[in-house]
Scaffold this motif. Structure first.
Motif, PDB file in Angstrom:
ATOM      1  N   SER A   1       0.854  -1.196   0.000  1.00 40.44           N
ATOM      2  CA  SER A   1       0.000   0.000   0.000  1.00 40.44           C
ATOM      3  C   SER A   1       0.891   1.247   0.000  1.00 40.44           C
ATOM      4  CB  SER A   1      -0.900  -0.004   1.222  1.00 40.44           C
ATOM      5  OG  SER A   1      -0.122   0.211   2.372  1.00 40.44           O
TER       6      SER A   1
ATOM      7  N   GLU B   1      -3.625   0.409  -7.773  1.00 42.00           N
ATOM      8  CA  GLU B   1      -5.022  -0.025  -7.798  1.00 42.00           C
ATOM      9  C   GLU B   1      -5.678   0.432  -6.504  1.00 42.00           C
ATOM     10  OE1 GLU B   1      -5.489  -3.989  -9.211  1.00 42.00           O
ATOM     11  OE2 GLU B   1      -7.534  -4.126  -8.433  1.00 42.00           O
ATOM     12  N   LYS B   2      -6.868   1.041  -6.640  1.00 43.35           N
ATOM     13  CA  LYS B   2      -7.546   1.576  -5.455  1.00 43.35           C
ATOM     14  C   LYS B   2      -8.580   0.577  -4.962  1.00 43.35           C
ATOM     15  CE  LYS B   2      -9.303   5.931  -3.771  1.00 43.35           C
ATOM     16  NZ  LYS B   2      -9.739   7.276  -4.110  1.00 43.35           N
ATOM     17  N   THR B   3      -8.487   0.227  -3.679  1.00 43.29           N
ATOM     18  CA  THR B   3      -9.488  -0.637  -3.063  1.00 43.29           C
ATOM     19  C   THR B   3     -10.000   0.108  -1.838  1.00 43.29           C
ATOM     20  OG1 THR B   3      -7.995  -2.448  -3.651  1.00 43.29           O
ATOM     21  CG2 THR B   3      -9.930  -3.020  -2.310  1.00 43.29           C
TER      22      THR B   3
ATOM     23  N   SER C   1      -8.405  -7.241  -7.305  1.00 47.83           N
ATOM     24  CA  SER C   1      -9.732  -7.673  -6.851  1.00 47.83           C
ATOM     25  C   SER C   1     -10.186  -8.951  -7.557  1.00 47.83           C
ATOM     26  CB  SER C   1     -10.742  -6.557  -7.103  1.00 47.83           C
ATOM     27  OG  SER C   1     -10.661  -6.140  -8.444  1.00 47.83           O
TER      28      SER C   1
END
Lengths: 114, 151
Positions: A26, A57-59, B82
């Motif tokens: 992160s 990548e955004k989570t 994901s």
């Protein structure tokens, strides 16, 4: 390819790539490893992303960075490391080294452009 | 921290670009192999070159370079975190290992066909390529046995 060489020319960015070799991390985890401000780290990440060496990548609220290097780019990174371009020293010292001064000037330029 | 994380749209665009690039790369190498082979045969028929197996050597060397080009891009092919069903660290490690395996195997094949006697080059290729395939398959099986632990 210019972007790749530019990205690999900076010791902090090379250290970022080395950390990401171990697996995705992160943004917070990454910035904890470096004695530089968050905007400076952001600018480093932007250079690496523009060179196509990392991807984010955004989570939720977390942004995760991961390596996106071809074998040739990986070999180039290993080559620069083997040549001993004071990668570790540059990332730890944070100030004082000529490489870091160049890096700061480059990032200042990027911020002014952006 | 950083402004432009990837979105679903950008993923789809990247996938399209990646597919287009791999098709283009395949077509370029196939065309190159045919053109080089025909050119070598033509030159041999005209008496310009005197090596009977030059055409074979060049085609196999190009095949080796194709393996290298394909292997080189394997670590750049990313699945969204994901959508991953395995541990992201292990997927990355698998892709890097696979890429390096193909690049080194391709390099050995290309150099082998250019410098070794044809019989030796054939033997080398029939040992090296199955070994590379077995290695990658073993790594893949090991990857499938892992469970996702998040990024």
């Amino acid at each position: 390819m210019d972007g790749v060489f530019k990205a690999l020319s900076d010791p902090t960015r090379r250290r970022v790539l080395q950390l990401l070799r171990k697996g995705p991390r992160s943004a917070g985890e990454m910035s904890e490893q470096f004695p530089v401000s968050k905007p400076t780290m952001s600018a480093h990440f932007a250079v690496l992303q523009n060179a196509g060496l990392i991807e984010s990548e955004k989570t939720g609220r977390t942004i995760t960075y991961r390596l996106k290097m071809s074998v040739l780019e990986d070999a180039l990174l290993g080559f620069t490391h083997t040549l001993g371009w004071r990668m570790k020293a540059g990332a730890r010292e944070g100030t004082g080294s000529k490489a870091h001064e160049n890096s700061r000037q480059e990032l200042r330029g990027l911020k002014e452009e952006g | 921290m950083e402004g432009e994380p990837i979105t679903r749209d950008s993923n789809e665009k990247m996938d399209e670009r990646r597919t287009g690039n791999s098709i283009r790369r395949g077509l370029v190498f196939a065309g190159l192999m045919i053109a080089v082979s025909l050119a070598a045969k033509y030159l041999a028929a005209r008496g310009a070159i005197h090596s009977a197996d030059l055409s074979l050597r060049l085609v196999m060397a190009i095949a080796g370079v194709f393996l290298m080009a394909t292997g080189n891009m394997i670590p750049k092919t990313l699945t969204p975190l994901s959508a991953m069903r395995c541990d992201a660290k292990k997927v990355q490690s698998f892709q890097r290992m696979t890429g390096w395996t193909w690049v080194l195997a391709g390099l050995a094949v290309a150099i082998g066909w250019l410098v070794l006697p044809v019989t030796r080059a054939e033997q080398m290729m029939f040992v090296l390529l199955p070994a590379a395939i077995v290695l990658v398959a073993a790594l893949y099986v090991r990857l499938l046995r892992t469970r996702p632990t998040g990024a």
